[in-house]
Design a protein around this motif. Structure first.
Motif, PDB file in Angstrom:
ATOM      1  N   VAL A  47      20.952  13.133 -13.605  1.00 13.00           N
ATOM      2  CA  VAL A  47      20.188  13.944 -12.659  1.00 13.00           C
ATOM      3  C   VAL A  47      20.428  13.414 -11.251  1.00 13.00           C
ATOM      4  O   VAL A  47      20.382  12.200 -11.021  1.00 13.00           O
ATOM      5  CB  VAL A  47      18.685  13.905 -12.982  1.00 13.00           C
ATOM      6  N   ASP A  48      20.670  14.312 -10.309  1.00 18.64           N
ATOM      7  CA  ASP A  48      20.817  13.904  -8.920  1.00 18.64           C
ATOM      8  C   ASP A  48      20.424  15.077  -8.029  1.00 18.64           C
ATOM      9  O   ASP A  48      20.542  16.240  -8.424  1.00 18.64           O
ATOM     10  CB  ASP A  48      22.252  13.467  -8.613  1.00 18.64           C
ATOM     11  N   MET A  95      18.555  25.099 -12.489  1.00 14.25           N
ATOM     12  CA  MET A  95      19.153  24.253 -11.447  1.00 14.25           C
ATOM     13  C   MET A  95      18.621  24.683 -10.088  1.00 14.25           C
ATOM     14  O   MET A  95      18.505  25.873  -9.821  1.00 14.25           O
ATOM     15  CB  MET A  95      20.673  24.358 -11.479  1.00 14.25           C
ATOM     16  N   GLN A  96      18.350  23.715  -9.243  1.00 14.37           N
ATOM     17  CA  GLN A  96      17.870  24.041  -7.911  1.00 14.37           C
ATOM     18  C   GLN A  96      18.994  24.629  -7.070  1.00 14.37           C
ATOM     19  O   GLN A  96      20.174  24.409  -7.323  1.00 14.37           O
ATOM     20  CB  GLN A  96      17.335  22.784  -7.216  1.00 14.37           C
ATOM     21  N   ARG A  97      18.620  25.417  -6.060  1.00 16.79           N
ATOM     22  CA  ARG A  97      19.638  25.970  -5.163  1.00 16.79           C
ATOM     23  C   ARG A  97      20.329  24.830  -4.426  1.00 16.79           C
ATOM     24  O   ARG A  97      19.754  23.770  -4.169  1.00 16.79           O
ATOM     25  CB  ARG A  97      18.994  26.936  -4.171  1.00 16.79           C
ATOM     26  N   GLU A  98      21.583  25.053  -4.080  1.00 15.77           N
ATOM     27  CA  GLU A  98      22.354  24.022  -3.390  1.00 15.77           C
ATOM     28  C   GLU A  98      21.810  23.798  -1.989  1.00 15.77           C
ATOM     29  O   GLU A  98      21.455  24.710  -1.274  1.00 15.77           O
ATOM     30  CB  GLU A  98      23.826  24.435  -3.310  1.00 15.77           C
ATOM     31  N   ARG A  99      21.722  22.540  -1.609  1.00 16.60           N
ATOM     32  CA  ARG A  99      21.285  22.209  -0.263  1.00 16.60           C
ATOM     33  C   ARG A  99      22.013  20.947   0.166  1.00 16.60           C
ATOM     34  O   ARG A  99      22.445  20.149  -0.651  1.00 16.60           O
ATOM     35  CB  ARG A  99      19.775  21.992  -0.214  1.00 16.60           C
ATOM     36  N   THR A 123      25.246  15.939 -19.748  1.00 14.60           N
ATOM     37  CA  THR A 123      24.618  17.088 -19.102  1.00 14.60           C
ATOM     38  C   THR A 123      24.266  16.691 -17.680  1.00 14.60           C
ATOM     39  O   THR A 123      23.562  15.699 -17.469  1.00 14.60           O
ATOM     40  CB  THR A 123      23.343  17.512 -19.854  1.00 14.60           C
ATOM     41  N   LEU A 124      24.758  17.446 -16.699  1.00 16.23           N
ATOM     42  CA  LEU A 124      24.502  17.164 -15.291  1.00 16.23           C
ATOM     43  C   LEU A 124      23.498  18.170 -14.755  1.00 16.23           C
ATOM     44  O   LEU A 124      23.666  19.378 -14.939  1.00 16.23           O
ATOM     45  CB  LEU A 124      25.798  17.227 -14.483  1.00 16.23           C
ATOM     46  N   VAL A 125      22.461  17.670 -14.089  1.00 16.25           N
ATOM     47  CA  VAL A 125      21.370  18.519 -13.621  1.00 16.25           C
ATOM     48  C   VAL A 125      21.054  18.177 -12.169  1.00 16.25           C
ATOM     49  O   VAL A 125      20.845  16.997 -11.838  1.00 16.25           O
ATOM     50  CB  VAL A 125      20.095  18.310 -14.473  1.00 16.25           C
ATOM     51  N   MET A 157      27.602  15.233  -4.984  1.00 13.75           N
ATOM     52  CA  MET A 157      27.758  14.086  -5.872  1.00 13.75           C
ATOM     53  C   MET A 157      27.956  14.550  -7.316  1.00 13.75           C
ATOM     54  O   MET A 157      28.824  14.050  -8.039  1.00 13.75           O
ATOM     55  CB  MET A 157      26.535  13.174  -5.770  1.00 13.75           C
ATOM     56  N   LEU A 158      27.158  15.501  -7.744  1.00 15.00           N
ATOM     57  CA  LEU A 158      27.262  15.992  -9.119  1.00 15.00           C
ATOM     58  C   LEU A 158      28.603  16.672  -9.367  1.00 15.00           C
ATOM     59  O   LEU A 158      29.166  16.553 -10.460  1.00 15.00           O
ATOM     60  CB  LEU A 158      26.116  16.955  -9.409  1.00 15.00           C
ATOM     61  N   GLU A 159      29.122  17.371  -8.380  1.00 16.00           N
ATOM     62  CA  GLU A 159      30.425  18.009  -8.547  1.00 16.00           C
ATOM     63  C   GLU A 159      31.521  16.959  -8.719  1.00 16.00           C
ATOM     64  O   GLU A 159      32.441  17.133  -9.531  1.00 16.00           O
ATOM     65  CB  GLU A 159      30.736  18.911  -7.356  1.00 16.00           C
TER      66      GLU A 159
END
Length: 259
Positions: free
Chosen positions: A67-68, A1-5, A91-93, A73-75
Motif C-alpha cells: 500500500v502506498d 483505488m483512490q484517484r491519482e494525485r 497486490t498493489l493498492v 511509486m506504485l507504478e
C-alpha cells in the motif's frame, strides 16, 4: 483505488530509487519475522514505495499486499514486479494509511524506513494504528521502523545544507541529494527541504525541490499509542541487528503483537 494525485514522493520517485537501489540492510529483519509468521504470508507493507522490500520477499514465495499513497511509486513497483514475473504474488493498492481499507487480514504488517513518522498529528497517528490493528489477525505482528539518532541530530542543524550522497545514473548523469532541515519550536517535528540536482556534462544543472515532514517520536509515547490501538509491545530494537534500543541508537524499531 483512490484517484491519482501528485504528492512529494510522486515528484521524486525516480530519484528515491537511485538513492536506495542498494539499501537492503533491513531485509533480513523482515524476512526473519515473515518466516516466524508461517509459510508464505499473507504479508502487508504500508508505505511500500517502489517495491524495495516487496520484490525480494515475493521472490521467496510470499504473498504480499503493498500500500502506498504515491501513484508514481506504485507504478515503479508494478514495473519491477512484472519484469520478474512476480505480479501474481503482490497486490498493489493506492491508499493513504490514515484511510486503510482492504478486504483481507494479515499475519504480519510493517512500515519501513521511518515512513510512519510522516504522520505528524496525534489524530493521524492513532487513526493509522487503529486501522492497522483492524487489518491484522489476533497474534499477528506489526513492525514500525523509525529513524532515531540521525533525526535527532538534524534538530540541531536547522538551516544547514547537508549532502546526502551523489550517484551515477544509467545515462551517465550525476544525481546529488542535499537536504536542509528545520526544527519546529513548538513540536518534536522536522521539516526537510530536499534538493535533487541532476548534472550531465555540457548541460546546466536541473534541480528538483520537495518537502517532507517527520515527527520525532519518544519511545514511551509510541508504546502508549500502540497499547491503546490494541497491541502489546514485545521488543524495541536499536538497529537492524536487533540490538536493544538505547537513546543514541540509530533506529527505533517496535515489534508489537495484535491482541
Amino acid at each position: 483505488m483512490q484517484r491519482e494525485r501528485v504528492n512529494d514522493y510522486d515528484t521524486i520517485a525516480a530519484f528515491y530509487d537511485i538513492e536506495h537501489a542498494h539499501f537492503l540492510e533491513d531485509l533480513d529483519l523482515y524476512r526473519d519475522f515473515a518466516e516466524l509468521c508461517g509459510p508464505y504470508g499473507p504479508l502487508l507493507e504500508v508505505a511500500c514505495g517502489s517495491g524495495r522490500l516487496l520484490l525480494p520477499l515475493a521472490r521467496e514465495g510470499y504473498e504480499l499486499t503493498g500500500v502506498d499513497i504515491s501513484a508514481h511509486m506504485l507504478e515503479r513497483a508494478r514495473q519491477r514486479l512484472a519484469q520478474e514475473g512476480l505480479l501474481s504474488r503482490v497486490t498493489l493498492v493506492q491508499q493513504d494509511m490514515r484511510a486503510l481499507h482492504l478486504e483481507q487480514r494479515f499475519r504480519l504488517a510493517f512500515i519501513a524506513l521511518g515512513s510512519f513518522a510522516h504522520l505528524t498529528t496525534r489524530k493521524d497517528q492513532q487513526q493509522a494504528l487503529a486501522l492497522l490493528r483492524a487489518h491484522l489477525v489476533t497474534g499477528a505482528t506489526l513492525i514500525l521502523d523509525l529513524s532515531n539518532a540521525d533525526a535527532r541530530a538534524m534538530e540541531n542543524l536547522s538551516g544547514q545544507l547537508l549532502h546526502q550522497g551523489t550517484w551515477t545514473c544509467e545515462d551517465g548523469s550525476l544525481l546529488t541529494h542535499f537536504v536542509s532541515p528545520a526544527a519546529s519550536n513548538t513540536r518534536h517535528m522536522l521539516e526537510l527541504v530536499h534538493f535533487y540536482d541532476q548534472y550531465c556534462q555540457g548541460e546546466t544543472v536541473r534541480r528538483t525541490v520537495t518537502r517532507t515532514t517527520f515527527y520525532l517520536f519518544e519511545r514511551s509515547e509510541l508504546e502508549l499509542m500502540l497499547e491503546q490501538a490494541g497491541f502489546v509491545v514485545k521488543d524495541v530494537y536499536g538497529n537492524y541487528e536487533m540490538a536493544p534500543y538505547e537513546l543514541q541508537s540509530p533506529r527505533m524499531i517496535f515489534i508489537a503483537e495484535a491482541r
